[in-house]
Design a protein around this motif. Structure first.
Motif, short mmCIF file in Angstrom:
data_model
loop_
_atom_site.label_atom_id
_atom_site.label_comp_id
_atom_site.label_asym_id
_atom_site.label_seq_id
_atom_site.Cartn_x
_atom_site.Cartn_y
_atom_site.Cartn_z
N UNK A 1 0.82 -1.21 0.00
CA UNK A 1 0.00 0.00 0.00
C UNK A 1 0.85 1.27 0.00
N UNK A 2 2.12 1.14 0.38
CA UNK A 2 3.01 2.30 0.47
C UNK A 2 3.93 2.44 -0.74
N UNK A 3 3.85 1.51 -1.69
CA UNK A 3 4.78 1.54 -2.81
C UNK A 3 4.11 1.02 -4.08
N UNK A 4 4.86 0.98 -5.17
CA UNK A 4 4.31 0.54 -6.45
C UNK A 4 4.24 -0.98 -6.52
N UNK A 5 3.16 -1.47 -7.16
CA UNK A 5 2.97 -2.91 -7.27
C UNK A 5 4.09 -3.61 -8.03
N UNK A 6 4.59 -2.97 -9.08
CA UNK A 6 5.65 -3.60 -9.88
C UNK A 6 6.94 -3.75 -9.07
N UNK A 7 7.26 -2.74 -8.25
CA UNK A 7 8.45 -2.83 -7.40
C UNK A 7 8.26 -3.92 -6.34
N UNK A 8 7.06 -3.99 -5.79
CA UNK A 8 6.78 -5.00 -4.76
C UNK A 8 6.94 -6.40 -5.32
N UNK A 9 6.48 -6.61 -6.55
CA UNK A 9 6.57 -7.93 -7.17
C UNK A 9 8.02 -8.35 -7.36
N UNK A 10 8.88 -7.39 -7.69
CA UNK A 10 10.30 -7.69 -7.86
C UNK A 10 10.95 -7.97 -6.51
N UNK A 11 10.63 -7.14 -5.50
CA UNK A 11 11.20 -7.34 -4.17
C UNK A 11 10.78 -8.71 -3.61
N UNK A 12 9.56 -9.15 -3.97
CA UNK A 12 9.04 -10.41 -3.45
C UNK A 12 9.84 -11.61 -3.93
N UNK A 13 10.70 -11.43 -4.93
CA UNK A 13 11.54 -12.55 -5.38
C UNK A 13 12.60 -12.90 -4.35
N UNK A 14 12.60 -12.18 -3.21
CA UNK A 14 13.46 -12.59 -2.10
C UNK A 14 12.98 -13.94 -1.54
N UNK A 15 11.70 -14.28 -1.80
CA UNK A 15 11.15 -15.55 -1.30
C UNK A 15 11.98 -16.76 -1.74
#
Length: 306
Positions: free
Chosen positions: A238-252
């Motif tokens: 909710x505090x950032x862009x969805x596309x950036x979040x999707x890339x950061x989520x690759x930490x999984x």
């Protein structure tokens, strides 16, 4: 610090998803099947979501019409149940590291299905991402066939988990047009639980839940890599862009790999690492911001897939 905190929360949420193997393998050691572990997860998560809903989201607890339950048959049964069953089976069949990498074939499935069913445009970037994903799977499955820890069933269910993961985005798009994300999440898990209770007949193993270890693993599975991960990830999103979040989520998958190597003594060959990097690179490529502004719908549903 205030600016990077949302990104840290996204990474934290994705990391919680990455440790799910601890709970899956732990329950598997007590004799629970993959489908029973799925049932434990959705029932436990549904309980926590009801409690949270009563405390914070009372206005989001009701459906506009009972007919809308059919929306959640798609998200709950065709996606969550199918995805979790395939994913948990894969975790017990092959390396945890490879299981989570095969899960990340989902964006390729989303691209193809969005083109077929939602009439979304496919550009060269998306085509390249799909091609990279396919090549990564070939490297993992084809060139590591001699590895005793890589089985045909594991590869098959791993790809199935990616497909089920992707199906949530497709079904979730329709549900999110009408309901708040919390409502979608709650009824997804409620429908999944209602479908699995009679199928798995978990009550026949009620005695196992008297063990403190089984009880803690069950509660942990429903809360830590499910409800807690969802809320932490959502807050960051909710505090950032969805596309950036999707890339950061690759930490999984990175966390899952580290877990597999450190906790389960898994070894990764050069070919496997190359295949994994191809798939993860494809995930990053497909989530790069385009010239046209993102609607955010895919990101809104992506955070619920786990």
């Amino acid at each position: 610090m205030k600016r990077i905190f949302p990104y840290l929360m996204i990474a934290f949420g994705a990391s919680l998803w990455g440790i799910i193997a601890i709970f899956v393998k732990g329950l598997g050691e007590y004799g629970f099947t993959a489908m029973e572990i799925v049932a434990i997860r959705v029932i436990s998560a549904a309980f926590f979501l009801i409690m949270i809903g009563l405390a914070r989201f009372r206005n989001q607890l009701k459906l506009k019409t009972p007919v809308d339950l059919r929306l959640f048959a798609g998200t709950g049964i065709l996606s969550i149940v199918f995805f979790n069953y395939c994913y948990f089976t894969t975790i017990n069949q092959i390396n945890v590291s490879m299981a989570v990498i095969l899960l990340y074939t989902a964006p390729a499935f989303v691209t193809v299905m969005s083109f077929l069913f939602l009439k979304e445009k496919v550009d060269f970037r998306k085509i390249g991402a799909v091609a990279g994903t396919i090549m990564g799977c070939i490297l993992i499955a084809g060139l590591t066939a001699g590895d005793s820890k890589i089985t045909f069933l594991g590869i098959l269910t791993g790809l199935g988990s990616g497909l089920g993961y992707a199906l949530y985005t497709i079904f979730g798009k329709f549900a999110l047009r009408k309901y708040h994300p919390f409502t979608v999440t709650l009824y997804t898990f409620l429908v999944a639980a209602a479908a699995l209770i009679p199928v798995t007949r978990l009550w026949t193993k009620a005695g196992l839940f008297l063990s403190a270890d089984v009880l803690l693993l069950s509660i942990g599975l429903g809360f830590i890599p499910t409800v807690l991960a969802y809320f932490v990830y959502t807050w960051g999103l909710e505090q950032t862009e969805g596309s950036k979040a999707a890339v950061i989520a690759t930490v999984e998958p990175v966390v899952a790999m580290l877990l597999g190597v450190s906790l389960y003594g898994e070894n990764l060959g050069i070919i496997q690492i190359a295949g994994a990097l191809l798939i993860l690179s494809s995930v990053v490529i497909v989530n790069l911001p385009s010239k046209r502004k993102n609607t955010g719908i895919i990101s809104e549903s992506q955070k619920l897939e786990h």
